[in-house]
Design a protein around this motif. Structure first.
Motif, PDB file in Angstrom:
ATOM      1  N   THR A  25       0.741  -1.533   0.259  1.00  0.00           N
ATOM      2  CA  THR A  25       0.362   0.388  -0.190  1.00  0.00           C
ATOM      3  C   THR A  25       0.597   1.208   0.136  1.00  0.00           C
ATOM      4  O   THR A  25       1.656   1.092   0.345  1.00  0.00           O
ATOM      5  N   MET A  26      -0.008   2.306  -0.223  1.00  0.00           N
ATOM      6  CA  MET A  26       0.771   3.391   0.327  1.00  0.00           C
ATOM      7  C   MET A  26       0.086   4.114   1.015  1.00  0.00           C
ATOM      8  O   MET A  26       0.791   5.928   1.191  1.00  0.00           O
ATOM      9  N   GLY A  27       0.001   3.656   1.865  1.00  0.00           N
ATOM     10  CA  GLY A  27      -0.561   3.946   3.130  1.00  0.00           C
ATOM     11  C   GLY A  27      -1.526   4.692   2.746  1.00  0.00           C
ATOM     12  O   GLY A  27      -2.441   4.605   2.003  1.00  0.00           O
ATOM     13  N   GLY A  32     -10.899   0.068   1.925  1.00  0.00           N
ATOM     14  CA  GLY A  32     -10.329  -1.229   1.656  1.00  0.00           C
ATOM     15  C   GLY A  32      -8.958  -1.258   1.494  1.00  0.00           C
ATOM     16  O   GLY A  32      -9.199  -3.220   0.916  1.00  0.00           O
ATOM     17  N   LEU A  36      -8.071  -6.379   2.124  1.00  0.00           N
ATOM     18  CA  LEU A  36      -7.193  -6.770   0.810  1.00  0.00           C
ATOM     19  C   LEU A  36      -6.510  -8.248   2.778  1.00  0.00           C
ATOM     20  O   LEU A  36      -6.131  -9.051   2.373  1.00  0.00           O
ATOM     21  N   TYR A  67       0.604  13.870  -1.673  1.00  0.00           N
ATOM     22  CA  TYR A  67       0.011  12.703  -1.105  1.00  0.00           C
ATOM     23  C   TYR A  67      -0.820  12.797   0.436  1.00  0.00           C
ATOM     24  O   TYR A  67      -0.201  12.235   0.889  1.00  0.00           O
ATOM     25  N   PHE A 140      -1.966  -9.333  -2.720  1.00  0.00           N
ATOM     26  CA  PHE A 140      -3.320  -9.297  -2.659  1.00  0.00           C
ATOM     27  C   PHE A 140      -3.295  -7.631  -3.123  1.00  0.00           C
ATOM     28  O   PHE A 140      -3.344  -6.589  -2.367  1.00  0.00           O
ATOM     29  N   MET A 141      -4.752  -7.650  -4.462  1.00  0.00           N
ATOM     30  CA  MET A 141      -4.387  -6.282  -5.143  1.00  0.00           C
ATOM     31  C   MET A 141      -5.971  -5.843  -5.179  1.00  0.00           C
ATOM     32  O   MET A 141      -6.798  -6.809  -5.165  1.00  0.00           O
ATOM     33  N   GLY A 142      -6.370  -4.693  -5.432  1.00  0.00           N
ATOM     34  CA  GLY A 142      -7.515  -4.118  -5.527  1.00  0.00           C
ATOM     35  C   GLY A 142      -7.511  -4.165  -6.727  1.00  0.00           C
ATOM     36  O   GLY A 142      -7.222  -3.302  -7.229  1.00  0.00           O
ATOM     37  N   LYS A 144     -10.369  -1.997  -8.027  1.00  0.00           N
ATOM     38  CA  LYS A 144     -10.642  -0.371  -7.492  1.00  0.00           C
ATOM     39  C   LYS A 144      -9.552   0.098  -8.470  1.00  0.00           C
ATOM     40  O   LYS A 144      -9.662   1.096  -9.428  1.00  0.00           O
ATOM     41  N   ASP A 145      -7.932  -0.937  -8.376  1.00  0.00           N
ATOM     42  CA  ASP A 145      -6.928  -0.161  -9.679  1.00  0.00           C
ATOM     43  C   ASP A 145      -6.628  -1.064 -10.657  1.00  0.00           C
ATOM     44  O   ASP A 145      -6.002  -2.045 -10.793  1.00  0.00           O
ATOM     45  N   GLN A 148      -3.972  -1.581 -13.192  1.00  0.00           N
ATOM     46  CA  GLN A 148      -2.661  -1.948 -11.854  1.00  0.00           C
ATOM     47  C   GLN A 148      -2.553  -2.996 -11.453  1.00  0.00           C
ATOM     48  O   GLN A 148      -1.554  -3.913 -11.741  1.00  0.00           O
ATOM     49  N   PRO A 168     -12.789  -7.488  -4.500  1.00  0.00           N
ATOM     50  CA  PRO A 168     -13.287  -6.402  -5.023  1.00  0.00           C
ATOM     51  C   PRO A 168     -13.313  -5.132  -4.262  1.00  0.00           C
ATOM     52  O   PRO A 168     -12.326  -4.890  -2.531  1.00  0.00           O
ATOM     53  N   THR A 169     -14.044  -4.575  -5.081  1.00  0.00           N
ATOM     54  CA  THR A 169     -13.647  -2.843  -4.391  1.00  0.00           C
ATOM     55  C   THR A 169     -14.350  -2.426  -3.028  1.00  0.00           C
ATOM     56  O   THR A 169     -15.941  -2.726  -3.319  1.00  0.00           O
ATOM     57  N   ILE A 170     -14.207  -1.788  -2.013  1.00  0.00           N
ATOM     58  CA  ILE A 170     -14.839  -1.302  -0.934  1.00  0.00           C
ATOM     59  C   ILE A 170     -15.206   0.302  -1.646  1.00  0.00           C
ATOM     60  O   ILE A 170     -14.384   0.878  -2.007  1.00  0.00           O
ATOM     61  N   ALA A 177     -15.671   4.927  -4.275  1.00  0.00           N
ATOM     62  CA  ALA A 177     -14.877   3.895  -4.257  1.00  0.00           C
ATOM     63  C   ALA A 177     -13.784   4.296  -3.058  1.00  0.00           C
ATOM     64  O   ALA A 177     -13.470   5.697  -3.502  1.00  0.00           O
TER      65      ALA A 177
HETATM   66  P1  AMP Z   1      -2.793   2.191  -2.660  1.00  0.00           P
HETATM   67  O1  AMP Z   1      -2.177   2.395  -0.916  1.00  0.00           O
HETATM   68  O2  AMP Z   1      -3.808   3.355  -3.259  1.00  0.00           O
HETATM   69  O3  AMP Z   1      -1.666   1.767  -3.215  1.00  0.00           O
HETATM   70  O4  AMP Z   1      -3.946   0.864  -2.834  1.00  0.00           O
HETATM   71  C1  AMP Z   1      -3.463  -0.080  -1.908  1.00  0.00           C
HETATM   72  C2  AMP Z   1      -4.158  -1.569  -2.123  1.00  0.00           C
HETATM   73  O5  AMP Z   1      -5.499  -0.956  -2.131  1.00  0.00           O
HETATM   74  C3  AMP Z   1      -3.571  -1.222  -4.213  1.00  0.00           C
HETATM   75  O6  AMP Z   1      -4.075  -2.872  -4.767  1.00  0.00           O
HETATM   76  C4  AMP Z   1      -5.713  -1.015  -4.279  1.00  0.00           C
HETATM   77  O7  AMP Z   1      -5.819  -1.413  -5.522  1.00  0.00           O
HETATM   78  C5  AMP Z   1      -6.148  -1.425  -2.971  1.00  0.00           C
HETATM   79  N1  AMP Z   1      -7.499  -0.287  -2.941  1.00  0.00           N
HETATM   80  C6  AMP Z   1      -7.560   0.665  -2.852  1.00  0.00           C
HETATM   81  N2  AMP Z   1      -8.650   0.716  -2.868  1.00  0.00           N
HETATM   82  C7  AMP Z   1      -9.269   0.974  -2.612  1.00  0.00           C
HETATM   83  C8  AMP Z   1     -10.509  -0.404  -2.015  1.00  0.00           C
HETATM   84  N3  AMP Z   1     -11.799   0.708  -2.693  1.00  0.00           N
HETATM   85  N4  AMP Z   1     -11.099  -1.388  -2.606  1.00  0.00           N
HETATM   86  C9  AMP Z   1     -10.758  -2.631  -2.567  1.00  0.00           C
HETATM   87  N5  AMP Z   1      -8.867  -2.848  -2.557  1.00  0.00           N
HETATM   88  C10 AMP Z   1      -8.281  -1.073  -2.421  1.00  0.00           C
END
Ligand code: AMP
Length: 267
Positions: A25-27, A32, A36, A67, A140-142, A144-145, A148, A168-170, A177
């Motif tokens: 993640t990027m924190g 969401g 994961l 950010y 585990f990746m979302g 939502k992206d 990616q 799945p997207t939360i 989202a």
């Molecule tokens: P990020 O911190 O935004 O880079 O996201 C880290 C991971 O969380 C990535 O795999 C995203 O796709 C996933 N993610 C971000 N938002 C959601 C969401 N609303 N539902 C599910 N996964 C998410």
């Protein structure tokens, strides 16, 4: 929870685990990310979460600087989720070695790859580095992206012998989202983002019976009504990401700018 700052500490911590799930993640941890983490915890003995705001995937320095970061809150959420290991490296730690750069093919240069030049090259670069450090069995990746997730799965999955699991997207109750970037939105923008999400969700449902929807018309309408700038509004299939391919499973993809914040989603 142990906070691991470098590769040495990470290797030492996880050397005895066979099944490790990894959630990069990027924190700005939200529900969401939490979903994961919970999916990983269900399927693996140990789950490693990383927080790393990767400079190379931001095409604008200002976007990187702005950010949202809140490491104290993130740590407290991760502790509550019973995460034992948080990988929290500095930029120098991740980028200290020379490694292969990734180039996208012409057919990959769609959606965000078209509108955010260099973004996915940066994502692939950092994911390549993270995967070679963490060496987990599952990542585990979302969804939502989605783009990616698909690119990482296709380009890095085999190379690192890792299974990339799409989750799945939360969404909030108002259908937005969850995203760390939502913290940058004003209340009025949140209301608009909610209306857009509800509309697109409906449009996706309509598309199941009506395949001749004119998306350019919807794009203009949304832009004028909500004073937003849409980068793309497209139907693409999940596997090959081909435009208007309704024969297999497909999604409606959007990226738009609202009050200086760029949001992406898919339905
Ligand atoms: P990020 O911190 O935004 O880079 O996201 C880290 C991971 O969380 C990535 O795999 C995203 O796709 C996933 N993610 C971000 N938002 C959601 C969401 N609303 N539902 C599910 N996964 C998410």
């Amino acid at each position: 929870m142990k906070i691991l700052k470098n590769v040495f500490e990470l290797n030492k911590a996880i050397k005895n685990y066979k099944n490790v799930g990894f959630v990069p993640t990027m924190g700005g941890i939200h529900k969401g990310h939490e979903s994961l983490i919970k999916i990983s915890q269900k399927n693996n003995k140990e789950t490693i979460v990383s927080i790393f705001v990767n400079p190379t995937q931001f095409n604008q320095k200002k976007d990187f600087r702005n950010y949202p970061r809140n490491i104290r809150k993130d740590i407290s959420i991760l502790k509550k989720l019973k995460i034992n290991y948080l990988f929290l490296p500095e930029v120098n730690e991740i980028y200290k070695n020379k490694m292969k750069n990734f180039k996208l093919t012409k057919s990959d240069k769609i959606l965000c790859a078209k509108y955010r030049k260099g973004h996915f090259e940066g994502v692939l670069n950092v994911m390549n580095r993270l995967l070679s450090i963490v060496k987990s069995k599952y990542v585990f990746m979302g969804e939502k992206d989605f783009q990616q997730y698909i690119l990482v799965k296709r380009i890095l999955g085999k190379k690192h012998k890792v299974k990339i699991v799409g989750c799945p997207t939360i969404r909030e109750r108002n259908k937005i989202a969850l995203s760390t970037r939502n913290k940058l939105l004003k209340k009025s923008s949140i209301n608009i983002a909610s209306k857009i999400a509800i509309k697109l969700d409906k449009l996706k449902r309509i598309s199941k019976t009506n395949k001749s929807l004119d998306l350019s018309k919807y794009k203009d309408k949304l832009e004028n009504k909500f004073k937003i700038k849409i980068d793309y509004l497209e139907f693409r299939d999940e596997k090959k990401m081909k435009l208007d391919n309704f024969k297999s499973k497909y999604r409606l993809f959007i990226a738009y700018h609202i009050n200086g914040v760029r949001l992406i989603d898919n339905f």
